[in-house]
Design a protein around this motif. Structure first.
Motif, PDB file in Angstrom:
ATOM      1  N   THR A  45       0.737  -1.184   0.030  1.00  0.00           N
ATOM      2  CA  THR A  45      -0.043  -0.099  -0.229  1.00  0.00           C
ATOM      3  C   THR A  45       0.819   1.252  -0.016  1.00  0.00           C
ATOM      4  N   SER A  46       0.366   2.127  -0.636  1.00  0.00           N
ATOM      5  CA  SER A  46       1.107   3.538  -0.716  1.00  0.00           C
ATOM      6  C   SER A  46       0.506   4.575   0.429  1.00  0.00           C
ATOM      7  N   GLY A  47      -0.533   4.040   1.107  1.00  0.00           N
ATOM      8  CA  GLY A  47      -1.081   5.100   2.223  1.00  0.00           C
ATOM      9  C   GLY A  47      -2.256   4.433   2.533  1.00  0.00           C
ATOM     10  N   SER A  48      -2.818   4.729   3.757  1.00  0.00           N
ATOM     11  CA  SER A  48      -4.089   3.956   4.188  1.00  0.00           C
ATOM     12  C   SER A  48      -4.726   5.027   5.193  1.00  0.00           C
ATOM     13  N   TYR A  49      -6.008   4.751   5.516  1.00  0.00           N
ATOM     14  CA  TYR A  49      -7.090   5.784   6.438  1.00  0.00           C
ATOM     15  C   TYR A  49      -8.228   4.939   6.903  1.00  0.00           C
ATOM     16  N   GLY A  50      -8.494   5.316   7.986  1.00  0.00           N
ATOM     17  CA  GLY A  50      -9.808   4.397   8.743  1.00  0.00           C
ATOM     18  C   GLY A  50      -9.247   3.398   9.527  1.00  0.00           C
ATOM     19  N   SER A  51     -10.121   3.031  10.293  1.00  0.00           N
ATOM     20  CA  SER A  51      -9.901   1.735  11.504  1.00  0.00           C
ATOM     21  C   SER A  51     -10.527   0.484  11.012  1.00  0.00           C
ATOM     22  N   SER A  52     -10.098  -0.441  11.654  1.00  0.00           N
ATOM     23  CA  SER A  52     -10.847  -1.620  11.429  1.00  0.00           C
ATOM     24  C   SER A  52     -11.956  -2.066  12.607  1.00  0.00           C
ATOM     25  N   GLY A  53     -12.707  -2.719  12.406  1.00  0.00           N
ATOM     26  CA  GLY A  53     -13.712  -3.391  13.143  1.00  0.00           C
ATOM     27  C   GLY A  53     -13.290  -4.809  13.916  1.00  0.00           C
ATOM     28  N   ASN A  54     -14.142  -5.473  14.608  1.00  0.00           N
ATOM     29  CA  ASN A  54     -13.453  -6.717  15.343  1.00  0.00           C
ATOM     30  C   ASN A  54     -14.151  -7.880  14.515  1.00  0.00           C
ATOM     31  N   GLY A  55     -14.980  -7.641  13.377  1.00  0.00           N
ATOM     32  CA  GLY A  55     -15.369  -8.848  12.429  1.00  0.00           C
ATOM     33  C   GLY A  55     -14.308  -8.977  11.523  1.00  0.00           C
ATOM     34  N   ALA A  56     -15.143  -9.661  10.362  1.00  0.00           N
ATOM     35  CA  ALA A  56     -14.405  -9.927   9.200  1.00  0.00           C
ATOM     36  C   ALA A  56     -14.217  -8.889   8.431  1.00  0.00           C
ATOM     37  N   THR A  57     -13.070  -9.050   7.372  1.00  0.00           N
ATOM     38  CA  THR A  57     -12.668  -7.872   6.655  1.00  0.00           C
ATOM     39  C   THR A  57     -12.965  -8.336   5.072  1.00  0.00           C
ATOM     40  N   HIS A  58     -13.679  -7.476   4.546  1.00  0.00           N
ATOM     41  CA  HIS A  58     -14.097  -7.594   3.107  1.00  0.00           C
ATOM     42  C   HIS A  58     -13.545  -6.692   2.172  1.00  0.00           C
ATOM     43  N   SER A  79     -21.552  -7.881   8.287  1.00  0.00           N
ATOM     44  CA  SER A  79     -22.268  -7.750   9.530  1.00  0.00           C
ATOM     45  C   SER A  79     -21.829  -6.719  10.259  1.00  0.00           C
ATOM     46  N   VAL A  80     -22.563  -6.256  11.361  1.00  0.00           N
ATOM     47  CA  VAL A  80     -22.017  -5.197  12.105  1.00  0.00           C
ATOM     48  C   VAL A  80     -20.595  -5.371  12.720  1.00  0.00           C
ATOM     49  N   GLY A  81     -19.708  -4.608  12.681  1.00  0.00           N
ATOM     50  CA  GLY A  81     -18.409  -4.978  13.129  1.00  0.00           C
ATOM     51  C   GLY A  81     -17.378  -5.356  12.170  1.00  0.00           C
ATOM     52  N   ASP A  82     -17.947  -5.758  10.986  1.00  0.00           N
ATOM     53  CA  ASP A  82     -16.997  -6.110   9.896  1.00  0.00           C
ATOM     54  C   ASP A  82     -16.414  -4.735   9.459  1.00  0.00           C
ATOM     55  N   THR A  83     -15.249  -4.915   8.628  1.00  0.00           N
ATOM     56  CA  THR A  83     -14.854  -3.923   7.881  1.00  0.00           C
ATOM     57  C   THR A  83     -14.524  -4.094   6.414  1.00  0.00           C
ATOM     58  N   ILE A  84     -15.047  -2.982   5.874  1.00  0.00           N
ATOM     59  CA  ILE A  84     -14.914  -3.053   4.285  1.00  0.00           C
ATOM     60  C   ILE A  84     -13.629  -2.069   4.111  1.00  0.00           C
ATOM     61  N   GLU A  85     -12.840  -3.031   3.362  1.00  0.00           N
ATOM     62  CA  GLU A  85     -11.284  -2.325   2.968  1.00  0.00           C
ATOM     63  C   GLU A  85     -11.322  -2.244   1.475  1.00  0.00           C
ATOM     64  N   PHE A  86     -11.259  -0.892   1.092  1.00  0.00           N
ATOM     65  CA  PHE A  86     -11.287  -0.490  -0.348  1.00  0.00           C
ATOM     66  C   PHE A  86      -9.762  -0.306  -0.644  1.00  0.00           C
ATOM     67  N   HIS A  87      -9.394  -1.002  -1.782  1.00  0.00           N
ATOM     68  CA  HIS A  87      -8.048  -1.002  -2.365  1.00  0.00           C
ATOM     69  C   HIS A  87      -7.999  -0.178  -3.886  1.00  0.00           C
ATOM     70  N   TRP A  88      -7.608   0.701  -4.020  1.00  0.00           N
ATOM     71  CA  TRP A  88      -7.332   1.485  -5.252  1.00  0.00           C
ATOM     72  C   TRP A  88      -6.455   0.562  -6.321  1.00  0.00           C
ATOM     73  N   GLY A  89      -7.243   0.308  -7.259  1.00  0.00           N
ATOM     74  CA  GLY A  89      -6.359  -0.132  -8.445  1.00  0.00           C
ATOM     75  C   GLY A  89      -5.996   0.890  -9.550  1.00  0.00           C
ATOM     76  N   VAL A 123      -5.394   2.375   0.432  1.00  0.00           N
ATOM     77  CA  VAL A 123      -6.288   1.519   1.154  1.00  0.00           C
ATOM     78  C   VAL A 123      -7.240   2.493   2.132  1.00  0.00           C
ATOM     79  N   PHE A 124      -8.442   2.305   2.030  1.00  0.00           N
ATOM     80  CA  PHE A 124      -9.527   3.108   2.933  1.00  0.00           C
ATOM     81  C   PHE A 124     -10.509   1.989   3.341  1.00  0.00           C
ATOM     82  N   ARG A 125     -10.519   2.253   4.889  1.00  0.00           N
ATOM     83  CA  ARG A 125     -11.222   1.087   5.563  1.00  0.00           C
ATOM     84  C   ARG A 125     -12.411   2.046   6.383  1.00  0.00           C
ATOM     85  N   GLN A 126     -13.455   1.146   6.330  1.00  0.00           N
ATOM     86  CA  GLN A 126     -14.930   1.754   6.770  1.00  0.00           C
ATOM     87  C   GLN A 126     -15.364   0.533   7.505  1.00  0.00           C
ATOM     88  N   VAL A 127     -15.725   0.782   8.958  1.00  0.00           N
ATOM     89  CA  VAL A 127     -16.526  -0.120  10.020  1.00  0.00           C
ATOM     90  C   VAL A 127     -17.720  -0.090   9.529  1.00  0.00           C
TER      91      VAL A 127
END
Length: 320
Positions: A45-58, A79-89, A123-127
Motif C-alpha cells: 500500500t502507498s497509504g491508508s486511512y480508517g480503522s478496522s472493526g472486530n469482525g471479518a474484513t471484506h 455484518s455489524v463490526g465487519d470492515t470494508i477495505e477499499f483498495h485502489w487499482g 487503502v481506505f477502511r470503513q467499519v
C-alpha cells in the motif's frame, strides 16, 4: 437460482433486427469471454486511512485498472463490526457515501464517510455499523455517471420478483443494445459457473432511480464476468473472496459499455461535421447534376462506435 434474462447465446434472434448493432451483439454472444481488459495485482500500500472493526474484513477494489470506472464487487454483504477495505487499482478516485435515491450525491446521513481523491495502492477502511443498505460512489467528476457506484448490504427482493434485477433484466436489455451486448458477454464468461452467473439476480431495484438501473445492471454483469474469469474469487454462497489477489493477478473483463459510451460521445461530437458534409453534397448536386450517385454522410463518415464494435468482436475472436 437461474439467470433470469433473455437467451443471448449463439444463434439467438432476441435482438429483433438485422442492423449492425444487432450483429455486434450476437458476435459478442458467440465469441466474447476469452479476452480480458487487463489485470489487477495487489501490491504494498502507498497509504491508508480508517480503522478496522472486530469482525471479518471484506475487500472491494476501486477501479481495478485504469479506465475501468467500477467497484469490484459491486455489492458486499457484511455484518455489524465487519470492515470494508477499499483498495485502489488506479489513480484519481474516491469512495464517498451516497444513498439509494441519489447514488451519485454525497450523503449527509451519519455516519458520513469520504476517502478524498486517492491514487493506486491506497487503502481506505470503513467499519460497518448496521446492516441497512449503504451506497457509495466515486466523487471524481463524471465517474459515477458512468456507473462507478456500489453498495454494502443491498436490499434483496423476493426470488422471481418483477422488480428484482433478474425480473427487469430482459426488458432493460431489450431497450439497450449496449446492455444486451454486456449481458451476452457476461453469460458466456460465466457459462461454467452457475454461482457467478446468478450473482445479484435478486437485488431489489424498485427504489433505484430509473436512470441508474441500467448502470446497476451493468455493474452486476461486470462483477459476474470477473467472478467467471476468476472462479476462485467467489464462494458457493455468492460471497466474494479476494484473498488470492495478494499472490495471483485478478483478470479483469472487457468494459464493453465504457468503450461504447466513449465512441457514442465521439460520434455525437462529429454530427455537425456530418450535417455540413450532407448539406454541401446536396448543394453541389443541385448546382451540377451528376450521373454518379454520391454516398450519404452516414456512409461516408466512419462511426467510432462501429469501430469499437469491430475491435471488440475481432479481439474476442482472435483470443479463441
Amino acid at each position: 437460482m437461474s439467470y433470469q434474462t433473455s437467451n443471448y447465446g449463439s444463434g439467438s434472434s432476441n435482438w429483433g433486427g438485422s442492423g449492425y448493432q444487432d450483429c455486434v451483439n450476437q458476435c459478442i454472444a458467440s465469441y466474447g469471454g476469452m479476452s480480458g481488459g487487463g489485470s489487477y495485482q495487489a501490491t504494498a500500500t502507498s497509504g491508508s486511512y480508517g480503522s478496522s472493526g472486530n469482525g471479518a474484513t471484506h475487500t472491494v477494489i476501486v477501479a481495478p485498472t485504469k479506465g475501468v470506472f467500477r467497484f469490484m464487487p459491486f455489492a458486499t454483504n457484511a455484518s455489524v463490526g465487519d470492515t470494508i477495505e477499499f483498495h485502489w487499482g488506479a489513480d484519481n478516485h474516491t469512495v464517498t457515501k451516497s444513498s439509494e435515491l441519489l447514488p451519485c450525491n454525497k450523503s449527509a446521513e451519519a455516519p458520513v464517510f469520504a476517502s478524498g481523491e486517492q491514487n493506486e495502492n491506497f487503502v481506505f477502511r470503513q467499519v460497518v455499523n448496521d446492516t441497512n443498505p449503504t451506497f457509495y460512489y466515486c466523487g471524481t467528476p463524471t465517474h459515477c455517471e458512468k456507473g462507478m457506484f456500489g453498495v454494502i448490504n443491498p436490499q434483496m427482493a423476493t426470488p422471481g420478483s418483477p422488480t428484482s434485477l433478474g425480473g427487469m433484466m430482459s426488458s432493460m436489455a431489450a431497450n439497450d443494445s449496449d446492455l444486451s451486448a454486456y449481458a451476452a458477454y457476461s453469460q458466456n464468461v460465466t457459462a461454467n459457473n452457475d454461482v457467478a452467473a446468478a450473482w445479484g439476480t435478486n437485488f431489489e431495484m424498485a427504489n433505484m432511480p430509473e436512470w441508474s438501473r441500467s448502470l446497476m445492471a451493468t455493474n452486476v454483469l461486470f462483477t459476474r464476468a470477473t467472478f467467471g474469469m476468476n472462479p476462485d474469487t467467489i464462494n458457493a454462497d455468492g460471497s466474494s473472496n479476494l484473498a488470492s489477489v495478494a499472490t495471483t493477478p485478478l483478470m479483469i473483463p472487457m468494459d464493453i459499455s465504457g468503450a461504447l459510451n466513449a465512441a457514442a460521445a465521439s460520434t455525437a461530437a462529429s454530427t455537425p461535421v456530418a450535417n455540413a458534409a450532407a448539406a454541401a453534397a446536396t448543394t453541389s448536386a443541385s448546382a451540377a447534376p451528376s450521373t454518379t450517385a454520391k454516398p450519404s454522410s452516414a456512409m461516408a463518415l466512419a462511426s467510432p462506435k462501429m469501430l469499437v464494435g469491430v475491435v471488440v468482436v475481432l479481439a474476442t475472436i482472435f483470443a479463441l
